[in-house]
Motif scaffolding. Sequence first.
Motif, PDB file in Angstrom:
ATOM      1  N   PRO A   1       0.825  -1.207   0.000  1.00  0.00           N
ATOM      2  CA  PRO A   1       0.000   0.000   0.000  1.00  0.00           C
ATOM      3  C   PRO A   1       0.859   1.257   0.000  1.00  0.00           C
ATOM      4  N   TYR A   2       0.300   2.355  -0.527  1.00  0.00           N
ATOM      5  CA  TYR A   2       1.066   3.598  -0.580  1.00  0.00           C
ATOM      6  C   TYR A   2       0.159   4.794  -0.330  1.00  0.00           C
ATOM      7  N   LYS A   3       0.808   5.914  -0.005  1.00  0.00           N
ATOM      8  CA  LYS A   3       0.080   7.149   0.289  1.00  0.00           C
ATOM      9  C   LYS A   3       0.369   8.190  -0.789  1.00  0.00           C
ATOM     10  N   GLY A   4      -0.479   9.231  -0.814  1.00  0.00           N
ATOM     11  CA  GLY A   4      -0.225  10.370  -1.689  1.00  0.00           C
ATOM     12  C   GLY A   4      -1.023  10.336  -2.969  1.00  0.00           C
ATOM     13  N   ASN A   5      -1.223  11.520  -3.581  1.00  0.00           N
ATOM     14  CA  ASN A   5      -1.980  11.620  -4.832  1.00  0.00           C
ATOM     15  C   ASN A   5      -1.153  12.236  -5.965  1.00  0.00           C
ATOM     16  N   GLU A   6       0.173  12.221  -5.812  1.00  0.00           N
ATOM     17  CA  GLU A   6       1.030  12.759  -6.882  1.00  0.00           C
ATOM     18  C   GLU A   6       1.046  11.832  -8.094  1.00  0.00           C
ATOM     19  N   ILE A   7       0.821  10.549  -7.838  1.00  0.00           N
ATOM     20  CA  ILE A   7       0.826   9.538  -8.886  1.00  0.00           C
ATOM     21  C   ILE A   7      -0.608   9.114  -9.169  1.00  0.00           C
ATOM     22  N   ALA A   8      -0.936   8.959 -10.445  1.00  0.00           N
ATOM     23  CA  ALA A   8      -2.302   8.583 -10.804  1.00  0.00           C
ATOM     24  C   ALA A   8      -2.626   7.158 -10.381  1.00  0.00           C
ATOM     25  N   PHE A   9      -1.637   6.266 -10.504  1.00  0.00           N
ATOM     26  CA  PHE A   9      -1.901   4.857 -10.247  1.00  0.00           C
ATOM     27  C   PHE A   9      -0.572   4.129 -10.093  1.00  0.00           C
ATOM     28  N   ALA A  10      -0.540   3.157  -9.183  1.00  0.00           N
ATOM     29  CA  ALA A  10       0.672   2.345  -9.021  1.00  0.00           C
ATOM     30  C   ALA A  10       0.300   0.954  -8.521  1.00  0.00           C
ATOM     31  N   LEU A  11       0.960  -0.035  -9.079  1.00  0.00           N
ATOM     32  CA  LEU A  11       0.895  -1.412  -8.585  1.00  0.00           C
ATOM     33  C   LEU A  11       2.342  -1.862  -8.408  1.00  0.00           C
ATOM     34  N   LEU A  12       2.779  -1.957  -7.164  1.00  0.00           N
ATOM     35  CA  LEU A  12       4.182  -2.249  -6.875  1.00  0.00           C
ATOM     36  C   LEU A  12       4.276  -3.467  -5.963  1.00  0.00           C
TER      37      LEU A  12
END
Length: 412
Positions: free
Chosen positions: A268-279
């Motif tokens: 899981p990750y925080k923040g809205n600088e990135i539109a989408f992430a699957l890491l």
Amino acid sequence: MKNSFSILEYRSIYINDKNTYELDSQKNLALPKKVFDDLKQFVLKNSEQTLFLKPSYKKGLGETLQAQNYVGVIQTKDGTTIEILPKVENVDEDEAKILLIQMLKTLNKSPFKNFNMAHLRSSKMPLLEIFITMFLDELAQLIKKGLKSDYITKEENLKFLKGKLKINQQIKKNYIHKENFFVEYQEFLSDRVENKLIKTTLEFLYKKARSNKNQQRIREFLFVFDNINKSQNIKNDFSKIKLDRQMKDYEKTLLWCKTFLLKNSFTPYKGNEIAFALLFDMNLLFESYVGYYLKKNGYNISLQDRGKYLVEEPNKFALRPDIVIQKENEQLVADTKWKIIKDEKDISQTDMYQLYAYGTKYQNCSKVYLIYPHNDNYIDLEYWYQIEEENKLILNILFFDLKKNLFINNIE
């Protein structure tokens, strides 16, 4: 695909003075400053819990973000897709993508298990498009079996009495228009939470997909879900799901919905600088893949074994080795580490202490193992924690070749 780039682990991302996107001769990725800054803020906001990309400074590149230990997909707000692939010895980017999918398929309770690898080998799709294709293939199977309906409670102000009259709302809403009836009733509809979540996923992915084929398939599926509403509270709707025998066919599709809507990639990750992430954490993937290999080759193993403690009476500081191998008269304990070992100095002292603790707490354990990915700098190392026969405890360093899918030196 427009603005879609692949880099391997340990490559760098840096600012391009030309303000354009570019892969340099070393396969590092140069980005416009605004996109780089957004990516940097994304990293900094998550650095306390997980360091997806390591901030650094490199001569000739300037400020950089280095990919390490995490792989997957990041999509920026301008639609640029960056895929980070595992760095494996003598494996190119296309092979690394196939290997990543193979590793994801071994994860427990993941939606990746049923993907047809033959389909992937004939494809040059970016990783995100592959994930979307996986979801759409699973959804196609569900639709063939038929969408489930359920009794849905509805409240409406009608011209006729139906179901149960809601007295308080009747007084409030129909004080003047007494010819109306504010009622509660049930209808057998497909507008249930599971279908709402699937429709929400389809609409979400339609904005992310760049493949014309995937966009077309999503439009066709949305037509099937035309009479179903979107989810208005995604987390709440997921909590209402009950995968009983009647709903078993939905399980894999809803796992994909969680992966996309809740960004449930085990990271899981925080923040809205990135539109989408699957890491995905490569340590977790490597452990899962080595465990899968051992099971497939007849070893009786448990992953993340529980029940042992560093301190006893009372039990404190739980020990959870990655892999415990049960043999007839002994137990073997192993930890996997996603780290390139070039010489003995690269072996962590902390890992050595950790394996010693495991070896002393597991009965009839005379051998423990540290397992690393194989590279061309293979070294043969064995350590004796205890040399007395009655207390013998040996640590072996093992290397697993992901390309050939075998141990370079065997577990004994």
